[in-house]
Design a protein around this motif. Sequence first.
Motif, PDB file in Angstrom:
ATOM      1  N   LEU A 291       0.943  -0.869  -0.297  1.00  0.00           N
ATOM      2  CA  LEU A 291      -0.025   0.183   0.089  1.00  0.00           C
ATOM      3  C   LEU A 291       1.278   1.569   0.172  1.00  0.00           C
ATOM      4  O   LEU A 291       0.942   2.080  -0.842  1.00  0.00           O
ATOM      5  N   ASN A 292       1.771   0.846   0.682  1.00  0.00           N
ATOM      6  CA  ASN A 292       2.819   2.546   0.912  1.00  0.00           C
ATOM      7  C   ASN A 292       3.446   2.481  -0.377  1.00  0.00           C
ATOM      8  O   ASN A 292       3.336   4.150  -1.288  1.00  0.00           O
ATOM      9  N   GLN A 293       4.043   1.682  -1.367  1.00  0.00           N
ATOM     10  CA  GLN A 293       4.708   2.035  -2.380  1.00  0.00           C
ATOM     11  C   GLN A 293       3.343   2.143  -3.594  1.00  0.00           C
ATOM     12  O   GLN A 293       3.812   3.421  -4.608  1.00  0.00           O
ATOM     13  N   LEU A 294       2.312   1.844  -3.705  1.00  0.00           N
ATOM     14  CA  LEU A 294       1.424   2.067  -3.918  1.00  0.00           C
ATOM     15  C   LEU A 294       0.972   3.463  -3.915  1.00  0.00           C
ATOM     16  O   LEU A 294       1.090   4.411  -4.900  1.00  0.00           O
ATOM     17  N   TYR A 295       0.747   4.184  -3.151  1.00  0.00           N
ATOM     18  CA  TYR A 295       0.511   5.577  -2.450  1.00  0.00           C
ATOM     19  C   TYR A 295       1.921   6.332  -3.196  1.00  0.00           C
ATOM     20  O   TYR A 295       1.521   6.905  -3.592  1.00  0.00           O
ATOM     21  N   LYS A 296       3.131   5.836  -3.321  1.00  0.00           N
ATOM     22  CA  LYS A 296       4.605   6.612  -3.609  1.00  0.00           C
ATOM     23  C   LYS A 296       3.623   7.184  -5.372  1.00  0.00           C
ATOM     24  O   LYS A 296       4.156   7.926  -5.811  1.00  0.00           O
ATOM     25  N   LYS A 297       3.498   5.942  -5.697  1.00  0.00           N
ATOM     26  CA  LYS A 297       3.653   5.130  -6.805  1.00  0.00           C
ATOM     27  C   LYS A 297       2.430   6.305  -7.651  1.00  0.00           C
ATOM     28  O   LYS A 297       2.491   6.709  -8.653  1.00  0.00           O
ATOM     29  N   THR A 298       0.904   6.770  -7.274  1.00  0.00           N
ATOM     30  CA  THR A 298      -0.152   7.523  -7.487  1.00  0.00           C
ATOM     31  C   THR A 298       0.457   8.724  -7.755  1.00  0.00           C
ATOM     32  O   THR A 298       0.231   9.550  -8.265  1.00  0.00           O
ATOM     33  N   ALA A 299       1.260   9.044  -5.921  1.00  0.00           N
ATOM     34  CA  ALA A 299       1.455  10.629  -5.632  1.00  0.00           C
ATOM     35  C   ALA A 299       2.189  10.923  -6.821  1.00  0.00           C
ATOM     36  O   ALA A 299       1.934  12.005  -7.639  1.00  0.00           O
ATOM     37  N   ILE A 300       3.377  10.500  -7.153  1.00  0.00           N
ATOM     38  CA  ILE A 300       4.289  11.049  -8.215  1.00  0.00           C
ATOM     39  C   ILE A 300       3.881  10.682  -9.434  1.00  0.00           C
ATOM     40  O   ILE A 300       4.144  11.632  -9.708  1.00  0.00           O
ATOM     41  N   THR A 301       3.065  10.012  -9.678  1.00  0.00           N
ATOM     42  CA  THR A 301       2.622   9.713 -10.899  1.00  0.00           C
ATOM     43  C   THR A 301       1.694  10.912 -11.478  1.00  0.00           C
ATOM     44  O   THR A 301       1.680  11.849 -12.198  1.00  0.00           O
ATOM     45  N   LEU A 302       0.889  10.969 -10.480  1.00  0.00           N
ATOM     46  CA  LEU A 302      -0.288  12.118 -10.489  1.00  0.00           C
ATOM     47  C   LEU A 302       0.558  13.418 -10.526  1.00  0.00           C
ATOM     48  O   LEU A 302      -0.024  14.328 -11.190  1.00  0.00           O
ATOM     49  N   GLN A 303       1.640  13.658 -10.332  1.00  0.00           N
ATOM     50  CA  GLN A 303       2.043  15.383  -9.746  1.00  0.00           C
ATOM     51  C   GLN A 303       3.218  15.232 -10.743  1.00  0.00           C
ATOM     52  O   GLN A 303       3.230  16.466 -11.805  1.00  0.00           O
ATOM     53  N   VAL A 304       3.249  14.378 -11.877  1.00  0.00           N
ATOM     54  CA  VAL A 304       4.112  14.139 -13.320  1.00  0.00           C
ATOM     55  C   VAL A 304       3.244  15.102 -14.037  1.00  0.00           C
ATOM     56  O   VAL A 304       2.899  15.850 -14.970  1.00  0.00           O
ATOM     57  N   VAL A 305       1.832  13.318 -14.613  1.00  0.00           N
ATOM     58  CA  VAL A 305       1.208  14.448 -15.275  1.00  0.00           C
ATOM     59  C   VAL A 305      -0.122  15.489 -14.828  1.00  0.00           C
ATOM     60  O   VAL A 305      -0.644  16.252 -16.473  1.00  0.00           O
ATOM     61  N   GLY A 306      -0.100  15.680 -13.573  1.00  0.00           N
ATOM     62  CA  GLY A 306      -0.807  17.427 -13.576  1.00  0.00           C
ATOM     63  C   GLY A 306      -0.465  17.935 -13.417  1.00  0.00           C
ATOM     64  O   GLY A 306      -0.669  19.421 -14.055  1.00  0.00           O
ATOM     65  N   GLY A 307       1.302  18.285 -13.472  1.00  0.00           N
ATOM     66  CA  GLY A 307       1.634  19.307 -13.616  1.00  0.00           C
ATOM     67  C   GLY A 307       1.600  20.220 -14.990  1.00  0.00           C
ATOM     68  O   GLY A 307       1.908  20.863 -14.978  1.00  0.00           O
ATOM     69  N   PHE A 308       2.519  18.663 -16.312  1.00  0.00           N
ATOM     70  CA  PHE A 308       2.385  18.867 -17.269  1.00  0.00           C
ATOM     71  C   PHE A 308       0.955  19.619 -17.910  1.00  0.00           C
ATOM     72  O   PHE A 308       1.091  20.559 -17.935  1.00  0.00           O
ATOM     73  N   ILE A 309      -0.476  19.138 -17.234  1.00  0.00           N
ATOM     74  CA  ILE A 309      -1.754  19.600 -17.719  1.00  0.00           C
ATOM     75  C   ILE A 309      -1.087  21.669 -16.596  1.00  0.00           C
ATOM     76  O   ILE A 309      -1.920  21.665 -17.831  1.00  0.00           O
ATOM     77  N   MET A 310      -1.073  21.191 -15.247  1.00  0.00           N
ATOM     78  CA  MET A 310      -0.836  22.576 -15.443  1.00  0.00           C
ATOM     79  C   MET A 310       0.025  23.519 -16.106  1.00  0.00           C
ATOM     80  O   MET A 310       0.000  24.654 -16.221  1.00  0.00           O
ATOM     81  N   LEU A 311       0.919  23.632 -16.195  1.00  0.00           N
ATOM     82  CA  LEU A 311       1.524  23.860 -17.043  1.00  0.00           C
ATOM     83  C   LEU A 311       1.405  24.363 -17.897  1.00  0.00           C
ATOM     84  O   LEU A 311       1.876  25.067 -18.944  1.00  0.00           O
ATOM     85  N   GLY A 312       0.321  23.344 -18.408  1.00  0.00           N
ATOM     86  CA  GLY A 312       0.093  23.144 -19.996  1.00  0.00           C
ATOM     87  C   GLY A 312      -1.068  25.159 -20.141  1.00  0.00           C
ATOM     88  O   GLY A 312      -1.523  25.918 -20.951  1.00  0.00           O
ATOM     89  N   ILE A 313      -1.790  25.166 -19.105  1.00  0.00           N
ATOM     90  CA  ILE A 313      -3.112  25.858 -18.427  1.00  0.00           C
ATOM     91  C   ILE A 313      -1.800  27.117 -18.568  1.00  0.00           C
ATOM     92  O   ILE A 313      -2.677  27.881 -18.767  1.00  0.00           O
ATOM     93  N   LEU A 314      -0.908  27.236 -17.682  1.00  0.00           N
ATOM     94  CA  LEU A 314      -0.623  28.221 -16.605  1.00  0.00           C
ATOM     95  C   LEU A 314      -0.188  29.067 -17.770  1.00  0.00           C
ATOM     96  O   LEU A 314       0.308  30.842 -18.094  1.00  0.00           O
ATOM     97  N   THR A 315       1.078  28.133 -18.703  1.00  0.00           N
ATOM     98  CA  THR A 315       1.863  28.897 -19.702  1.00  0.00           C
ATOM     99  C   THR A 315       1.220  29.501 -20.884  1.00  0.00           C
ATOM    100  O   THR A 315       1.628  30.039 -21.874  1.00  0.00           O
ATOM    101  N   ASN A 316      -0.046  29.028 -21.353  1.00  0.00           N
ATOM    102  CA  ASN A 316      -1.400  29.576 -22.278  1.00  0.00           C
ATOM    103  C   ASN A 316      -2.183  30.247 -21.858  1.00  0.00           C
ATOM    104  O   ASN A 316      -3.059  30.214 -22.621  1.00  0.00           O
ATOM    105  N   ILE A 317      -2.507  30.557 -20.635  1.00  0.00           N
ATOM    106  CA  ILE A 317      -3.604  30.891 -20.718  1.00  0.00           C
ATOM    107  C   ILE A 317      -3.949  32.060 -20.801  1.00  0.00           C
ATOM    108  O   ILE A 317      -5.283  32.681 -21.223  1.00  0.00           O
ATOM    109  N   HIS A 318      -2.787  33.517 -21.508  1.00  0.00           N
ATOM    110  CA  HIS A 318      -3.267  34.700 -22.054  1.00  0.00           C
ATOM    111  C   HIS A 318      -3.899  34.351 -23.331  1.00  0.00           C
ATOM    112  O   HIS A 318      -4.278  35.121 -23.709  1.00  0.00           O
ATOM    113  N   GLN A 319      -3.525  33.329 -23.766  1.00  0.00           N
ATOM    114  CA  GLN A 319      -3.614  33.272 -25.481  1.00  0.00           C
ATOM    115  C   GLN A 319      -4.919  32.648 -25.240  1.00  0.00           C
ATOM    116  O   GLN A 319      -5.761  32.993 -26.529  1.00  0.00           O
TER     117      GLN A 319
END
Length: 488
Positions: A291-319
Amino acid sequence: MGIVVNQSIKNTFITFVGFAIGAMNTLFMYTHFLGEDYYGLTAFLLSSANIMMPLMAFGIQNTLVRFYAEHQTEEEKSRFLNLMLVLPLLLVVPIFIGLALFYNETAELLSQENPIIFDYVWMIPVIGLFMGYFEIFYAWVKVHLKSVFGNFVKEVLLRIFISIFLLAVHLNWLTSIQFVYSLVFIYFAMMLVMAFVAFKVRKPEFHLQFPKDKKEVLLYSAFIIFSSGIAVLLLDIDKFMIGQYIPIKEAAYYSVAIFIALTISVPMRAMHQITHPITTDLMARKKHEELNQLYKKTAITLQVVGGFIMLGILTNIHQVYALLPEKYSGGISVVFLISFSKFFDLMLGNNNSIIFNSKYYRTVLLLGLCLVVVTVGLNMVFIPSFGIEGAAIATLISIGLYSIAKLMFVVFKMKLFPFTRKTIISLLLIALTFVVFYFWNFPFHPIMNILLKSVLLAVWYWFLNYRLAISEDINAVVKKGLKFNTPR
């Protein structure tokens, strides 16, 4: 587990399709066809109805899933399902009687800042009732392991109906006022569709007797009303309170900004469909290390994917906002604030699944109740002073405190920790990528600018993530894809 994972994958795909249709509605059709006042009114009414939904459903959507399997015979199951259909009336009938007796007083109270609300207050409990029974019928099919079509109705068909009615406004077949009234029909139709599917899966057989465990069911339902109400309040109270303090058109600006920022949460909703049954299984079998390993894996995977989406939004927000009517541009700061709050929540991986399958869930719900009080108080302070930015600040503080509290519970009570050295590396990469791409624009049309910058950002971001091996799961998917495409 096979059928659960299979349906989870299908539901994930449906969620993304529904979100795409919702994006078209929110960013284009609502903003260009309906007008800011009636868009704001629509947002207010639906948020208010969503707040009432847990009361109207009486918590049955969770109770049905929780207790159905405990009834062995067909007669016991029929009695139980009958009770599930009748129980919501214990609150529905008094609420509607109270509204009928005190409609003017209630409507005047809710429409003090925005008189336009007065004539539509009756729609709030009606739509809330349809939402509530939709969830009950959806749970009806869930317990028979047939959740895919219900998810399609909820995520896709509902948005298609809204698209059709918005198009009717654009073609002058409906007025904006008629569209607002049509929301009652749309949610009624969704409830009927779900009822038809539910009764096709299992036709109700009406009995005069209720199941023997009705007292336990009542207590559990009351508890679910409490917990669901907290979750919904944290999600929708800001849009409701905007209508009480500032012009209703501001709710339209806020809704657009919120929708853009909530894109970051899509990976978490999608992953939850798959990881929730796995988390439940590991906790039931007391597999703490796994369970601890699954917790770590889901956290870092969501951070990487969510970080990409957040960057896509914020760097293009004015456009993005350049494509919307100019009046909506005040929501840019809201997008930043809500994005940060959602990203932090994303970093905690399958935290919610762990907590609500543990013995500590009652304590966390009490904490959530305290947080609702804090959220309402913060909105009361910040909205009159800072408008929609104030609502976003209140949300950022509230979600931040709630996320920290849940993290502390998991860390100190359950000895699970989601972060590793890769968490810091990922955060540094996200910060660096933001600095590189935020100020870098091209002298093209906003759509071309967004596409070109997004492609460059994606190549840069995913290449560095792969080289640094930040997420093992993501790298495994990439390697599998490269191996599949390699000529033999």
